[in-house]
Scaffold this active site. Structure first.
Site, PDB file in Angstrom:
ATOM      1  N   HIS A 120      -3.099   6.913   3.338  1.00 28.18           N
ATOM      2  CA  HIS A 120      -3.370   5.685   2.387  1.00 28.18           C
ATOM      3  C   HIS A 120      -4.782   5.532   3.251  1.00 28.18           C
ATOM      4  O   HIS A 120      -5.138   5.308   4.483  1.00 28.18           O
ATOM      5  CB  HIS A 120      -2.300   4.648   2.785  1.00 28.18           C
ATOM      6  N   CYS A 136       0.924  -1.128  -0.107  1.00 32.87           N
ATOM      7  CA  CYS A 136       0.122   0.030  -0.061  1.00 32.87           C
ATOM      8  C   CYS A 136       0.641   1.258   0.105  1.00 32.87           C
ATOM      9  O   CYS A 136       0.369   2.143  -0.172  1.00 32.87           O
ATOM     10  CB  CYS A 136      -1.168   0.059   1.161  1.00 32.87           C
ATOM     11  N   ASN A 158     -10.268  -0.248   0.631  1.00 37.06           N
ATOM     12  CA  ASN A 158      -8.781   0.068   0.483  1.00 37.06           C
ATOM     13  C   ASN A 158      -8.257  -0.460  -0.784  1.00 37.06           C
ATOM     14  O   ASN A 158      -8.439  -1.811  -1.285  1.00 37.06           O
ATOM     15  CB  ASN A 158      -8.029  -0.811   1.679  1.00 37.06           C
TER      16      ASN A 158
HETATM   17  N1  ACO Z   1     -18.362  -8.548  10.059  1.00 36.16           N
HETATM   18  C1  ACO Z   1     -18.492  -8.979  11.260  1.00 36.16           C
HETATM   19  N2  ACO Z   1     -17.628  -9.161  12.150  1.00 36.16           N
HETATM   20  C2  ACO Z   1     -16.459  -9.271  11.716  1.00 36.16           C
HETATM   21  C3  ACO Z   1     -15.916  -8.944  10.375  1.00 36.16           C
HETATM   22  C4  ACO Z   1     -17.046  -8.526   9.618  1.00 36.16           C
HETATM   23  N3  ACO Z   1     -16.576  -8.263   8.423  1.00 36.16           N
HETATM   24  N4  ACO Z   1     -14.689  -9.346  10.519  1.00 36.16           N
HETATM   25  C5  ACO Z   1     -13.996  -9.513  11.780  1.00 36.16           C
HETATM   26  N5  ACO Z   1     -15.452  -9.679  12.566  1.00 36.16           N
HETATM   27  C6  ACO Z   1     -15.448 -10.230  13.846  1.00 36.16           C
HETATM   28  C7  ACO Z   1     -14.383 -10.940  14.133  1.00 36.16           C
HETATM   29  O1  ACO Z   1     -14.524 -12.291  13.893  1.00 36.16           O
HETATM   30  C8  ACO Z   1     -14.337 -11.086  15.802  1.00 36.16           C
HETATM   31  O2  ACO Z   1     -15.407 -11.834  16.168  1.00 36.16           O
HETATM   32  P1  ACO Z   1     -15.102 -12.582  17.761  1.00 36.16           P
HETATM   33  O3  ACO Z   1     -14.989 -11.536  18.612  1.00 36.16           O
HETATM   34  O4  ACO Z   1     -16.405 -13.529  17.659  1.00 36.16           O
HETATM   35  O5  ACO Z   1     -13.892 -13.310  17.345  1.00 36.16           O
HETATM   36  C9  ACO Z   1     -14.664  -9.445  16.072  1.00 36.16           C
HETATM   37  O6  ACO Z   1     -15.531  -9.100  14.588  1.00 36.16           O
HETATM   38  C10 ACO Z   1     -13.868  -8.484  16.477  1.00 36.16           C
HETATM   39  O7  ACO Z   1     -12.785  -8.718  15.517  1.00 36.16           O
HETATM   40  P2  ACO Z   1     -11.651  -7.804  15.659  1.00 36.16           P
HETATM   41  O8  ACO Z   1     -10.377  -8.087  14.607  1.00 36.16           O
HETATM   42  O9  ACO Z   1     -11.285  -7.333  17.097  1.00 36.16           O
HETATM   43  O10 ACO Z   1     -12.339  -6.186  15.017  1.00 36.16           O
HETATM   44  P3  ACO Z   1     -11.656  -5.061  15.242  1.00 36.16           P
HETATM   45  O11 ACO Z   1     -12.738  -4.119  15.751  1.00 36.16           O
HETATM   46  O12 ACO Z   1     -10.100  -4.820  15.446  1.00 36.16           O
HETATM   47  O13 ACO Z   1     -11.801  -4.663  13.651  1.00 36.16           O
HETATM   48  C11 ACO Z   1     -10.602  -4.376  11.415  1.00 36.16           C
HETATM   49  C12 ACO Z   1     -11.389  -5.400  12.665  1.00 36.16           C
HETATM   50  C13 ACO Z   1     -11.504  -3.322  10.750  1.00 36.16           C
HETATM   51  C14 ACO Z   1      -9.868  -5.058  10.349  1.00 36.16           C
HETATM   52  C15 ACO Z   1      -9.674  -3.853  12.513  1.00 36.16           C
HETATM   53  O14 ACO Z   1      -8.775  -4.497  13.018  1.00 36.16           O
HETATM   54  C16 ACO Z   1      -8.672  -2.684  11.634  1.00 36.16           C
HETATM   55  O15 ACO Z   1      -9.212  -1.869  11.103  1.00 36.16           O
HETATM   56  N6  ACO Z   1      -7.516  -2.970  11.248  1.00 36.16           N
HETATM   57  C17 ACO Z   1      -6.639  -2.483  10.255  1.00 36.16           C
HETATM   58  C18 ACO Z   1      -6.481  -3.250   9.289  1.00 36.16           C
HETATM   59  C19 ACO Z   1      -6.632  -2.529   8.102  1.00 36.16           C
HETATM   60  O16 ACO Z   1      -7.134  -1.569   7.817  1.00 36.16           O
HETATM   61  N7  ACO Z   1      -6.159  -3.266   6.926  1.00 36.16           N
HETATM   62  C20 ACO Z   1      -6.308  -2.947   5.644  1.00 36.16           C
HETATM   63  C21 ACO Z   1      -5.156  -3.550   4.828  1.00 36.16           C
HETATM   64  S1  ACO Z   1      -3.619  -3.021   5.473  1.00 36.16           S
HETATM   65  C22 ACO Z   1      -3.024  -2.189   4.369  1.00 36.16           C
HETATM   66  O17 ACO Z   1      -3.856  -1.346   3.915  1.00 36.16           O
HETATM   67  C23 ACO Z   1      -1.823  -1.862   4.627  1.00 36.16           C
END
Ligand code: ACO
Length: 329
Positions: free
Chosen positions: A256, A126, A286
């Site tokens: 980003h 990215c 993204n």
């Molecule tokens: N829909 C519903 N529930 C979901 C989803 C979804 N799409 N995805 C995950 N969950 C669930 C998980 O399974 C988990 O369930 P559990 O508690 O029963 O195990 C629960 O939601 C919480 O999961 P977390 O991973 O703790 O959720 P979080 O609040 O951290 O949000 C997210 C997840 C949005 C991915 C967050 O961690 C984040 O923003 N991370 C940054 C990653 C990112 O932006 N990556 C993009 C690519 S990287 C790049 O561009 C360089």
């Protein structure tokens, strides 16, 4: 004869001007969160509240190179630059159509780029567009006088490497391409910082030739989040120190576009004005290396970019890689 010290001293004074940007999105049209609700156990409410994403685009038949071609043509037309004037064409991508030839090389015939131009793809995930701009600036110094322009693209089709049974990843990404036409300039100061750290390859990766199942994205979301909200302010501060400016001096910050919550966190941590930080990820998800130039494109189309403004672009990606640059628009 010029000394190495003299060359190094002159280097920071060699600025860069972005003449124009252009973009391309898959013809299939936007895909709302409700489509993903049918594939995995998720909801529009969850996706919007955790990420800010409302829709994204996925290619149906179109290939990466087709998006890249359309984005490049739009940027070149807006810049008033002919194919024969391009000295270097770099495509930042982690989703090329093929291992080889590169998307950049495939663009040569489509755009009619000259044979003595330098063309290659680069994969800094990215952060790729920022690495591309930085690299193109250096290559332009050695370009023939009649080919003074660089074409730098971020062009991605993550939909080809998503597991549409994995709700952790498939809701986050989208396809798209954007291109910028650049030239060296004495009037447009340019500063950049780039870096990388690979202490945990498992945090975010896309499988490849050495894996049993090539071409699938895996991510530990919370770890990536923690990394992002640390490295983005760090990169911006490093850059501001390098150019002797304060964040208040900057007209626009283009992060980003991975996640709304990451950007809000950065705004709060840096005591910044929210309106300084442009956000368009609600429409595209993204798009990896395309996200920053796609944001610049939307800003330009909305009349937000005025000549002379100071714009910081900052990003991070799998690797992890990161980078930030200050452009004088
Ligand atoms: N829909 C519903 N529930 C979901 C989803 C979804 N799409 N995805 C995950 N969950 C669930 C998980 O399974 C988990 O369930 P559990 O508690 O029963 O195990 C629960 O939601 C919480 O999961 P977390 O991973 O703790 O959720 P979080 O609040 O951290 O949000 C997210 C997840 C949005 C991915 C967050 O961690 C984040 O923003 N991370 C940054 C990653 C990112 O932006 N990556 C993009 C690519 S990287 C790049 O561009 C360089």
């Amino acid at each position: 004869m010029i000394t190495l010290e003299a060359m190094r001293a002159a280097w920071p004074q060699i600025g860069l001007r972005m003449l124009a940007v252009g973009h391309a999105l898959p013809a299939a049209g936007p895909v709302p969160n409700s489509y993903l609700e049918k594939l995995v156990d998720t909801s529009d409410e969850w996706i919007v509240s955790r990420t800010g994403i409302k829709e994204r685009y996925f290619c149906a038949e179109q290939q990466n190179v087709e998006l890249a071609e359309a984005a490049a043509k739009e940027a070149m037309a807006r810049a008033g630059v002919e194919a024969g004037q391009i000295g270097v064409c770099l495509v930042a991508t982690f989703t090329p159509d093929r291992q080889s030839p590169s998307v950049a090389c495939c663009l040569q015939q489509r755009l009619g780029l000259p044979e003595d131009a330098v063309m290659f793809d680069m994969n800094a995930a990215c952060a790729g567009f920022l690495y591309g701009v930085q690299t193109a600036r250096q290559i332009l110094l050695a370009a023939p006088a009649e080919r003074p322009y660089a074409l730098v693209l971020g062009s991605e089709t993550p939909s080809r490497v998503l597991d549409f049974t994995d709700r952790n990843t498939c809701v986050l990404f989208g396809d798209g391409a954007a291109a910028a036409v650049l030239e060296l300039s004495a009037e447009n100061p340019y500063y950049a910082v780039c870096g990388s750290r690979t202490d945990n390859e498992q945090m975010l990766f896309c499988t490849g030739l050495a894996d049993d199942k090539p071409g699938v994205v895996h991510m530990q979301g919370q770890e990536v989040f923690r990394f992002a909200v640390d490295i983005i302010p760090h990169s911006i501060e490093q850059l501001l120190t390098k150019c002797g400016l304060q964040l208040a001096d900057i007209d626009h910050v283009v992060c980003h576009q991975a996640n709304n919550r990451i950007i809000s966190h950065v705004v709060k941590k840096m005591h910044a004005r929210p309106e300084q930080f442009f956000i368009n990820l609600q429409h595209y998800g993204n798009t990896s290396s395309a996200s920053i130039p796609l944001a610049l494109n939307d800003m330009w189309e909305q009349g937000l970019l005025q000549r002379g403004q100071k714009v910081i672009c900052v990003g991070f990606g799998a690797g992890f890689t990161w980078g930030a640059c200050l452009l004088t628009w």
